[in-house]
Write a protein that holds these residues in place. Structure first.
Motif, PDB file in Angstrom:
ATOM      1  N   ILE A   1       0.829  -1.218   0.000  1.00  5.89           N
ATOM      2  CA  ILE A   1       0.000   0.000   0.000  1.00  5.89           C
ATOM      3  C   ILE A   1       0.858   1.260   0.000  1.00  5.89           C
ATOM      4  O   ILE A   1       0.352   2.346  -0.298  1.00  5.89           O
ATOM      5  CB  ILE A   1      -0.985   0.022   1.183  1.00  5.89           C
ATOM      6  CG1 ILE A   1      -0.250   0.056   2.529  1.00  5.89           C
ATOM      7  CG2 ILE A   1      -1.944  -1.151   1.106  1.00  5.89           C
ATOM      8  CD1 ILE A   1      -1.180   0.244   3.714  1.00  5.89           C
ATOM      9  N   GLN A   2       2.145   1.134   0.328  1.00  9.43           N
ATOM     10  CA  GLN A   2       3.102   2.250   0.276  1.00  9.43           C
ATOM     11  C   GLN A   2       2.676   3.448   1.120  1.00  9.43           C
ATOM     12  O   GLN A   2       2.835   4.608   0.726  1.00  9.43           O
ATOM     13  CB  GLN A   2       3.344   2.680  -1.176  1.00  9.43           C
ATOM     14  CG  GLN A   2       4.161   1.695  -1.979  1.00  9.43           C
ATOM     15  CD  GLN A   2       5.634   1.673  -1.565  1.00  9.43           C
ATOM     16  OE1 GLN A   2       6.377   2.620  -1.824  1.00  9.43           O
ATOM     17  NE2 GLN A   2       6.042   0.593  -0.909  1.00  9.43           N
ATOM     18  N   ARG A   3       2.129   3.167   2.278  1.00 11.59           N
ATOM     19  CA  ARG A   3       1.731   4.224   3.212  1.00 11.59           C
ATOM     20  C   ARG A   3       1.560   3.616   4.592  1.00 11.59           C
ATOM     21  O   ARG A   3       1.552   2.389   4.745  1.00 11.59           O
ATOM     22  CB  ARG A   3       0.417   4.887   2.780  1.00 11.59           C
ATOM     23  CG  ARG A   3      -0.792   3.934   2.777  1.00 11.59           C
ATOM     24  CD  ARG A   3      -2.096   4.656   2.521  1.00 11.59           C
ATOM     25  NE  ARG A   3      -3.229   3.742   2.405  1.00 11.59           N
ATOM     26  CZ  ARG A   3      -3.910   3.230   3.427  1.00 11.59           C
ATOM     27  NH1 ARG A   3      -3.572   3.538   4.675  1.00 11.59           N
ATOM     28  NH2 ARG A   3      -4.932   2.419   3.217  1.00 11.59           N
ATOM     29  N   PHE A   4       1.427   4.479   5.587  1.00 11.88           N
ATOM     30  CA  PHE A   4       1.086   4.025   6.930  1.00 11.88           C
ATOM     31  C   PHE A   4      -0.409   3.695   6.983  1.00 11.88           C
ATOM     32  O   PHE A   4      -1.220   4.364   6.348  1.00 11.88           O
ATOM     33  CB  PHE A   4       1.392   5.118   7.949  1.00 11.88           C
ATOM     34  CG  PHE A   4       2.821   5.139   8.435  1.00 11.88           C
ATOM     35  CD1 PHE A   4       3.098   5.107   9.787  1.00 11.88           C
ATOM     36  CD2 PHE A   4       3.891   5.192   7.538  1.00 11.88           C
ATOM     37  CE1 PHE A   4       4.402   5.129  10.252  1.00 11.88           C
ATOM     38  CE2 PHE A   4       5.190   5.215   7.983  1.00 11.88           C
ATOM     39  CZ  PHE A   4       5.457   5.182   9.342  1.00 11.88           C
ATOM     40  N   SER A   5      -0.758   2.672   7.743  1.00 12.90           N
ATOM     41  CA  SER A   5      -2.168   2.367   7.985  1.00 12.90           C
ATOM     42  C   SER A   5      -2.719   3.331   9.026  1.00 12.90           C
ATOM     43  O   SER A   5      -1.981   3.887   9.840  1.00 12.90           O
ATOM     44  CB  SER A   5      -2.334   0.936   8.504  1.00 12.90           C
ATOM     45  OG  SER A   5      -1.917  -0.004   7.545  1.00 12.90           O
ATOM     46  N   GLU A   6      -4.037   3.507   9.013  1.00 11.89           N
ATOM     47  CA  GLU A   6      -4.715   4.267  10.054  1.00 11.89           C
ATOM     48  C   GLU A   6      -5.118   3.300  11.177  1.00 11.89           C
ATOM     49  O   GLU A   6      -5.433   2.134  10.905  1.00 11.89           O
ATOM     50  CB  GLU A   6      -5.956   4.960   9.491  1.00 11.89           C
ATOM     51  CG  GLU A   6      -5.652   6.049   8.480  1.00 11.89           C
ATOM     52  CD  GLU A   6      -4.828   7.170   9.078  1.00 11.89           C
ATOM     53  OE1 GLU A   6      -5.058   7.541  10.251  1.00 11.89           O
ATOM     54  OE2 GLU A   6      -3.934   7.682   8.367  1.00 11.89           O
ATOM     55  N   PRO A   7      -5.129   3.753  12.418  1.00 14.42           N
ATOM     56  CA  PRO A   7      -5.547   2.872  13.517  1.00 14.42           C
ATOM     57  C   PRO A   7      -6.902   2.219  13.285  1.00 14.42           C
ATOM     58  O   PRO A   7      -7.115   1.060  13.664  1.00 14.42           O
ATOM     59  CB  PRO A   7      -5.569   3.816  14.727  1.00 14.42           C
ATOM     60  CG  PRO A   7      -4.533   4.845  14.414  1.00 14.42           C
ATOM     61  CD  PRO A   7      -4.649   5.058  12.922  1.00 14.42           C
ATOM     62  N   SER A   8      -7.822   2.952  12.659  1.00 16.15           N
ATOM     63  CA  SER A   8      -9.161   2.401  12.409  1.00 16.15           C
ATOM     64  C   SER A   8      -9.109   1.200  11.469  1.00 16.15           C
ATOM     65  O   SER A   8      -9.956   0.293  11.553  1.00 16.15           O
ATOM     66  CB  SER A   8     -10.078   3.476  11.823  1.00 16.15           C
ATOM     67  OG  SER A   8      -9.555   3.972  10.608  1.00 16.15           O
ATOM     68  N   GLU A   9      -8.114   1.158  10.580  1.00 19.50           N
ATOM     69  CA  GLU A   9      -8.001   0.032   9.656  1.00 19.50           C
ATOM     70  C   GLU A   9      -7.576  -1.238  10.399  1.00 19.50           C
ATOM     71  O   GLU A   9      -7.986  -2.344  10.032  1.00 19.50           O
ATOM     72  CB  GLU A   9      -7.004   0.367   8.544  1.00 19.50           C
ATOM     73  CG  GLU A   9      -7.488   1.494   7.632  1.00 19.50           C
ATOM     74  CD  GLU A   9      -6.488   1.881   6.569  1.00 19.50           C
ATOM     75  OE1 GLU A   9      -6.825   1.785   5.365  1.00 19.50           O
ATOM     76  OE2 GLU A   9      -5.371   2.292   6.921  1.00 19.50           O
TER      77      GLU A   9
END
Length: 264
Positions: free
Chosen positions: A224-232
């Motif tokens: 995904i080439q990004r940080f995940s969000e906590p909600s994910e």
């Protein structure tokens, strides 16, 4: 979709912020009754105040405990004798150079990152078995598989959770108690955000640019080439906590953005 969590009682350790807080919101929105946990009464009260603004009808209580102190853990267990859902989320991490990290630091991190889950799971196991229903979820990390060379201690503790959760799942064979672990990847939780905000002030780069630089340098296999969000991360945990996940047990479920280089 109704996840059938109304009136289920849950305890989430380390839930005043970050992934734990996001899990709390997810469970509360599904109608669960919740105990949140933090190290201080101030952090717990602040989190409850914030929660009630986001989920006005939330059935939430809080309890403080320092998981480095066994007596405070024991007090928590006396205060909350039974739960339907246990999420072992509490954990600490940091730059721990292997050659200079002493035994005291190893035992200290192990006490919080591993023994917290051991103690709570051991306590709640019998009542879950008696009711023939329960959910135990361990928040591990992709670092349990991709051990970072600068955070070997952290990786070891998270690998221990994979073994613990798999063994416990087998212990509950033939029951309606399930045990699973969730492996987040790099996530935009408060601790990471604070680090990147400080770096942004020093470098004039945006936080998004710094996070992307971290991913390309330190986690280049990320899909995904990004940080995940906590909600994910929380979305996976809330599903696992629900009756709908009844045939998922003994699993290590990755929410790592594809960082781990395996197809299974």
């Amino acid at each position: 979709m109704d996840l059938q969590l109304k009136n289920k009682t849950a305890l989430i350790t380390g839930s005043t912020k970050g992934i734990g807080y996001a899990i709390a919101l997810g469970l509360l929105k599904e109608g669960a009754k919740l105990y949140i946990h933090g190290r201080s009464i101030e952090s717990v009260e602040k989190a409850i105040e914030k929660i009630k603004k986001e989920v006005p009808k939330a059935q939430v209580k809080g309890i403080p405990a320092d998981f480095a102190k066994v007596e405070e853990v024991n007090n928590l267990l006396k205060t909350i004798p039974q739960v339907d859902i246990l999420v072992n989320n509490i954990g600490i991490y940091g730059d721990r150079p292997f050659e200079t990290t002493n035994d005291k630091q190893w035992f200290s991190d192990f006490e919080i990152n591993v023994m917290s889950g051991v103690r709570l799971s051991r306590h709640y196991a019998s009542s879950m078995r008696d009711k023939n229903w329960g959910r135990i979820i361990f928040i591990s990390s992709e670092s349990a598989i991709n051990i970072p060379e600068d955070m070997i201690l952290y990786g070891v503790t998270k690998t221990a959770y994979l073994a613990l959760s798999r063994g416990l799942a087998k212990l509950f064979k033939g029951t309606n108690v399930t045990v699973n672990s969730v492996l987040p990847g790099p996530t935009s939780a408060e601790g990471a955000i604070e680090i990147f905000q400080n770096m942004s002030k020093e470098t004039n780069a945006t936080m998004k640019e710094l996070q992307f630089e971290f991913i390309t340098k330190n986690r280049p296999s990320s899909i995904i080439q990004r940080f995940s969000e906590p909600s994910e991360i929380a979305n996976m945990v809330v599903y696992l906590a629900s009756p709908l996940s009844s045939s998922t047990t003994g699993a290590a479920l990755r929410v790592d953005g594809g960082v781990v280089e395996t197809a299974y």
